[in-house]
Design an enzyme around this catalytic site. Sequence first.
Site, short mmCIF file in Angstrom:
data_model
loop_
_atom_site.label_atom_id
_atom_site.label_comp_id
_atom_site.label_asym_id
_atom_site.label_seq_id
_atom_site.Cartn_x
_atom_site.Cartn_y
_atom_site.Cartn_z
N ASP A 42 0.83 -1.19 0.00
CA ASP A 42 0.00 0.00 0.00
C ASP A 42 0.88 1.26 0.00
OD1 ASP A 42 -2.34 1.49 0.12
OD2 ASP A 42 -2.57 1.30 2.29
N HIS A 43 0.61 2.17 -0.91
CA HIS A 43 1.25 3.49 -0.93
C HIS A 43 2.78 3.46 -1.05
CE1 HIS A 43 -2.22 6.09 -0.43
NE2 HIS A 43 -2.68 5.26 0.49
N HIS A 83 -6.94 10.28 4.62
CA HIS A 83 -6.32 9.28 5.49
C HIS A 83 -6.32 9.75 6.94
CE1 HIS A 83 -4.26 8.42 1.54
NE2 HIS A 83 -4.75 7.24 1.85
N GLY A 84 -6.27 8.79 7.84
CA GLY A 84 -6.15 9.13 9.25
C GLY A 84 -7.50 9.31 9.92
N HIS A 125 -9.74 5.13 -0.62
CA HIS A 125 -8.83 5.23 0.51
C HIS A 125 -9.47 6.11 1.58
CE1 HIS A 125 -4.83 3.82 -1.31
NE2 HIS A 125 -5.77 3.53 -2.18
N GLY A 126 -9.02 5.95 2.82
CA GLY A 126 -9.60 6.74 3.90
C GLY A 126 -10.98 6.26 4.30
N SER A 132 -11.82 4.55 6.95
CA SER A 132 -12.05 4.62 8.39
C SER A 132 -12.75 5.92 8.78
CB SER A 132 -10.73 4.53 9.15
OG SER A 132 -10.15 3.26 9.04
N ASN A 192 -10.21 0.80 1.82
CA ASN A 192 -9.04 0.66 2.70
C ASN A 192 -9.39 1.06 4.13
OD1 ASN A 192 -7.83 0.17 0.23
ND2 ASN A 192 -6.11 1.55 0.58
#
Length: 287
Positions: A82-83, A182-183, A210-211, A213, A232
């Site tokens: 990833d990344h 992200h985060g 992505h992101g 969460s 993700n």
Amino acid sequence: MPLVNMKEMLQEASRNKYAVGMFDVSDLEMIRAVAEEAENLHSPVILGALAPDLEGGRLDYWFTLAELAAKRSPYPVCIHLDHANTPEQVKQAVDAGFSSVMLDASASDFAENIRRTREITDAVGKLDISVEAELGHVGNGWVGSGEGSESGEDMLTEPDKVAEFVEKTGVDALAVSIGTSHGVYIKAPQLDIARLDLIKAASNIPLVLHGGSGTPADQLAAAITHGICKVNIYSELLTAWNSEMLAQLQELPHMAAWPAVLRKKPDAAMREVIRQKIRFFGSDNKC
């Protein structure tokens, strides 16, 4: 079963309008948790590795554990880098045996993103390894939250560039920027589902979010309905585990506690998040 790459896994998800979870996993217990809960729920799954968890000679240790978990599962498991930011990171993962890689050149301009991504697809195209790229840029901190965050409309994926990017790079999956980050969110995001529809119409390539969460459930469900087939997850696993571990530590009469005992409740909390996500994404009972 043997490792699989993401290509067919995500194509199947796209056709049937569900998403496969990619869980970034940092250690043995995270690897086991994701692989075992996916097996319990008869779900395909993707084990993700981030560069900080592979540094300092840890790549071979990490991959050996992930490969063992994958081979013990009767259902499809992909091991994904990833990344990655450099070709060297990708090469190390490919040499180790990863079945999928992401080269993230999204902070580069459009032409440079194409050039750097194409370098990777050309290098691994004959190796049955899937390649993910990112168009637009999913930053850190809530998009539009103000000071301290990466924000701006120009970071979102431009639908009119999607077809050209996919054609010129030959990628197997495309991460898009439609409002997530992200985060941990400072403030809940508002996903641009209309933009996602335009992106989906521009190409039939599997789309990645992505992101995932902390993204509100109704918006995440809409994103999957409108074409996202890989989500993700990392921060929610960390939040569940760390919160429970903090509670355990605060209750200790002394610090000489066995890790295997101390982490039972944190591991259980993390596994509950994994189960919830797999069911929410709709990938359960697909194997």
